[in-house]
Design a protein around this motif. Sequence first.
Motif, PDB file in Angstrom:
ATOM      1  N   ARG A 121      42.308 -41.565  26.359  1.00 45.36           N
ATOM      2  CA  ARG A 121      42.462 -42.837  27.083  1.00 45.36           C
ATOM      3  C   ARG A 121      43.277 -42.657  28.363  1.00 45.36           C
ATOM      4  O   ARG A 121      43.053 -43.363  29.357  1.00 45.36           O
ATOM      5  N   HIS A 122      44.224 -41.716  28.337  1.00 45.72           N
ATOM      6  CA  HIS A 122      44.996 -41.447  29.548  1.00 45.72           C
ATOM      7  C   HIS A 122      44.113 -40.785  30.606  1.00 45.72           C
ATOM      8  O   HIS A 122      44.224 -41.086  31.801  1.00 45.72           O
ATOM      9  N   ALA A 123      43.240 -39.885  30.173  1.00 44.69           N
ATOM     10  CA  ALA A 123      42.311 -39.236  31.105  1.00 44.69           C
ATOM     11  C   ALA A 123      41.383 -40.264  31.727  1.00 44.69           C
ATOM     12  O   ALA A 123      41.106 -40.230  32.931  1.00 44.69           O
ATOM     13  N   GLU A 124      40.902 -41.187  30.927  1.00 45.52           N
ATOM     14  CA  GLU A 124      40.003 -42.224  31.437  1.00 45.52           C
ATOM     15  C   GLU A 124      40.703 -43.082  32.486  1.00 45.52           C
ATOM     16  O   GLU A 124      40.118 -43.446  33.510  1.00 45.52           O
ATOM     17  N   LYS A 125      41.978 -43.398  32.234  1.00 43.29           N
ATOM     18  CA  LYS A 125      42.726 -44.246  33.167  1.00 43.29           C
ATOM     19  C   LYS A 125      42.896 -43.577  34.520  1.00 43.29           C
ATOM     20  O   LYS A 125      42.577 -44.166  35.560  1.00 43.29           O
ATOM     21  N   VAL A 126      43.382 -42.326  34.528  1.00 43.20           N
ATOM     22  CA  VAL A 126      43.632 -41.677  35.813  1.00 43.20           C
ATOM     23  C   VAL A 126      42.324 -41.320  36.525  1.00 43.20           C
ATOM     24  O   VAL A 126      42.268 -41.303  37.759  1.00 43.20           O
ATOM     25  N   ALA A 127      41.270 -41.038  35.760  1.00 40.90           N
ATOM     26  CA  ALA A 127      39.969 -40.778  36.381  1.00 40.90           C
ATOM     27  C   ALA A 127      39.471 -42.025  37.096  1.00 40.90           C
ATOM     28  O   ALA A 127      38.923 -41.948  38.210  1.00 40.90           O
ATOM     29  N   ALA A 128      39.658 -43.185  36.477  1.00 39.18           N
ATOM     30  CA  ALA A 128      39.252 -44.443  37.093  1.00 39.18           C
ATOM     31  C   ALA A 128      40.048 -44.725  38.353  1.00 39.18           C
ATOM     32  O   ALA A 128      39.561 -45.399  39.277  1.00 39.18           O
ATOM     33  N   TRP A 129      41.277 -44.225  38.421  1.00 40.45           N
ATOM     34  CA  TRP A 129      42.117 -44.413  39.595  1.00 40.45           C
ATOM     35  C   TRP A 129      41.824 -43.399  40.704  1.00 40.45           C
ATOM     36  O   TRP A 129      42.391 -43.489  41.782  1.00 40.45           O
ATOM     37  N   GLY A 130      40.975 -42.413  40.413  1.00 46.35           N
ATOM     38  CA  GLY A 130      40.596 -41.466  41.450  1.00 46.35           C
ATOM     39  C   GLY A 130      41.099 -40.054  41.283  1.00 46.35           C
ATOM     40  O   GLY A 130      40.913 -39.229  42.190  1.00 46.35           O
ATOM     41  N   ALA A 131      41.731 -39.719  40.155  1.00 49.14           N
ATOM     42  CA  ALA A 131      42.183 -38.340  39.945  1.00 49.14           C
ATOM     43  C   ALA A 131      40.999 -37.389  40.026  1.00 49.14           C
ATOM     44  O   ALA A 131      39.883 -37.712  39.590  1.00 49.14           O
ATOM     45  N   ASP A 132      41.229 -36.208  40.580  1.00 48.89           N
ATOM     46  CA  ASP A 132      40.154 -35.241  40.792  1.00 48.89           C
ATOM     47  C   ASP A 132      39.886 -34.381  39.571  1.00 48.89           C
ATOM     48  O   ASP A 132      38.781 -33.858  39.395  1.00 48.89           O
ATOM     49  N   ALA A 133      40.907 -34.169  38.734  1.00 52.15           N
ATOM     50  CA  ALA A 133      40.798 -33.352  37.522  1.00 52.15           C
ATOM     51  C   ALA A 133      41.978 -33.713  36.639  1.00 52.15           C
ATOM     52  O   ALA A 133      42.898 -34.432  37.066  1.00 52.15           O
ATOM     53  N   VAL A 134      41.973 -33.248  35.400  1.00 49.83           N
ATOM     54  CA  VAL A 134      43.116 -33.455  34.510  1.00 49.83           C
ATOM     55  C   VAL A 134      43.421 -32.162  33.773  1.00 49.83           C
ATOM     56  O   VAL A 134      42.539 -31.341  33.539  1.00 49.83           O
ATOM     57  N   ILE A 135      44.699 -31.983  33.443  1.00 49.97           N
ATOM     58  CA  ILE A 135      45.128 -30.926  32.535  1.00 49.97           C
ATOM     59  C   ILE A 135      45.454 -31.594  31.214  1.00 49.97           C
ATOM     60  O   ILE A 135      46.231 -32.552  31.172  1.00 49.97           O
ATOM     61  N   VAL A 136      44.870 -31.105  30.128  1.00 48.29           N
ATOM     62  CA  VAL A 136      45.118 -31.694  28.814  1.00 48.29           C
ATOM     63  C   VAL A 136      45.804 -30.660  27.934  1.00 48.29           C
ATOM     64  O   VAL A 136      45.299 -29.551  27.754  1.00 48.29           O
ATOM     65  N   GLN A 137      46.997 -31.005  27.435  1.00 50.65           N
ATOM     66  CA  GLN A 137      47.775 -30.068  26.624  1.00 50.65           C
ATOM     67  C   GLN A 137      47.797 -30.482  25.164  1.00 50.65           C
ATOM     68  O   GLN A 137      48.208 -31.595  24.824  1.00 50.65           O
ATOM     69  N   GLY A 138      47.385 -29.572  24.301  1.00 50.13           N
ATOM     70  CA  GLY A 138      47.452 -29.802  22.869  1.00 50.13           C
ATOM     71  C   GLY A 138      48.833 -29.528  22.321  1.00 50.13           C
ATOM     72  O   GLY A 138      49.732 -29.047  23.027  1.00 50.13           O
ATOM     73  N   GLY A 139      49.004 -29.804  21.028  1.00 47.90           N
ATOM     74  CA  GLY A 139      50.312 -29.706  20.399  1.00 47.90           C
ATOM     75  C   GLY A 139      50.902 -28.323  20.351  1.00 47.90           C
ATOM     76  O   GLY A 139      52.106 -28.162  20.124  1.00 47.90           O
ATOM     77  N   GLU A 140      50.087 -27.281  20.563  1.00 46.52           N
ATOM     78  CA  GLU A 140      50.608 -25.911  20.560  1.00 46.52           C
ATOM     79  C   GLU A 140      51.466 -25.611  21.786  1.00 46.52           C
ATOM     80  O   GLU A 140      52.202 -24.637  21.813  1.00 46.52           O
ATOM     81  N   GLY A 141      51.321 -26.432  22.829  1.00 44.48           N
ATOM     82  CA  GLY A 141      51.998 -26.167  24.093  1.00 44.48           C
ATOM     83  C   GLY A 141      53.503 -26.326  24.017  1.00 44.48           C
ATOM     84  O   GLY A 141      54.049 -26.990  23.127  1.00 44.48           O
ATOM     85  N   GLY A 142      54.202 -25.725  24.977  1.00 49.50           N
ATOM     86  CA  GLY A 142      55.649 -25.797  25.034  1.00 49.50           C
ATOM     87  C   GLY A 142      56.135 -27.008  25.798  1.00 49.50           C
ATOM     88  O   GLY A 142      55.376 -27.686  26.491  1.00 49.50           O
ATOM     89  N   GLY A 143      57.431 -27.292  25.667  1.00 51.35           N
ATOM     90  CA  GLY A 143      57.998 -28.459  26.328  1.00 51.35           C
ATOM     91  C   GLY A 143      57.566 -29.735  25.623  1.00 51.35           C
ATOM     92  O   GLY A 143      57.259 -29.736  24.435  1.00 51.35           O
ATOM     93  N   HIS A 144      57.556 -30.831  26.366  1.00 50.42           N
ATOM     94  CA  HIS A 144      57.135 -32.102  25.773  1.00 50.42           C
ATOM     95  C   HIS A 144      55.669 -32.007  25.375  1.00 50.42           C
ATOM     96  O   HIS A 144      54.816 -31.643  26.182  1.00 50.42           O
ATOM     97  N   THR A 145      55.383 -32.342  24.138  1.00 53.20           N
ATOM     98  CA  THR A 145      54.042 -32.112  23.624  1.00 53.20           C
ATOM     99  C   THR A 145      53.680 -33.179  22.610  1.00 53.20           C
ATOM    100  O   THR A 145      54.541 -33.933  22.131  1.00 53.20           O
ATOM    101  N   GLY A 146      52.394 -33.240  22.286  1.00 50.84           N
ATOM    102  CA  GLY A 146      51.911 -34.211  21.315  1.00 50.84           C
ATOM    103  C   GLY A 146      51.649 -33.556  19.975  1.00 50.84           C
ATOM    104  O   GLY A 146      51.963 -32.388  19.750  1.00 50.84           O
TER     105      GLY A 146
END
Length: 346
Positions: A121-146
């Motif tokens: 849903r976050h990707a859909e929002k920023v895409a609708a606003w004109g973002a050119d691409a997105v980086i999506v991080q899964g829970g394995e990633g470091g730092g703040h994560t989902g």
Amino acid sequence: METAFTKLVGVRFPLVQTGMGWVAGARLVSAVANAGGLGILASATMTYDELAKAIGETKARTANPFGVNLRADAVDAAERVELLIKEGVKVASFALAPKKELIGRLKERGVVVIPSVGAARHAEKVAAWGADAVIVQGGEGGGHTGAVATTLLLPSVVDSVDIPVVAAGGFFDGRGLIAAMAYGAQGIAMGTRFLLTQESTVPDEVKRAYLAKELDGTVVSTKVDGMPHRVLRTDLVERLERGGRLAPLVAAVKNAGRFRKLSGTRWLDMVREGIAMRHAKELSWAQTIMAANTPMLLREGLVNGNTDAGVLASGQVVGLLRDLPTCAELIDGIMAQADEVRLRLR
């Protein structure tokens, strides 16, 4: 390897070095750019003047495209956007969704906008606003994560938007690149893998601490700054995990003062940024106060090399890393392995 992402940002390979605070400076970013990937400067831990200097130094070290990671909730976000435009920076990335107006301003001046997202849903929002691409991080990633693994989060985002998707969280080699592309990604982003390179300015003793960890060597803690934060298991983190809620809050207030002096930020601006962060991430006031811990605890470990008093953000992938290549060696190795995997799958 040409993909929609490489064509969008003008790099040779679909590999991104993420904007890690206190780590992603001019030396690392330019090394990644010169090796054919997209390096991203971390500006959240820089003053405006430090960012301007870092951009100038990076441009002096490479003629290739690079990016700058911005805090969308920063008081001076608009001024930093204008700096990127003036300096001809190719990419603006964001950890939080930037306002629609910021995206519009960057795009009208030819800057590629790539927010990081943690849900479809976050990707859909920023895409609708004109973002050119997105980086999506899964829970394995470091730092703040989902909490959702990359293998599930990535296809959900790919299926939700028509812009290039770059996968992050758990990637370190050519096999991962091909796997991500099989899911529909147009590239991969890596933090921990690039932190553990020769051009990374992290102290050698800290790099050795990373390389000694196994796959269970990280933990997702909310005691660092009130939000899920994947970090290395250290004595400090273990103490924080065992401790109560009051001590981290007191430490956060003290660290807020230290960061204010270091960055030259006014208390009023810090309060405003805290309020913006609270609303953007739907945090409690306790979590917002604890978020002040992050910059100083990370600096103590990643810059000063004090693992007893600092926190070391890390992805789970650290348990598979045992070497310190140059950025060129790393990128060449990833692409060579990716070619081998592609041939084997034919």
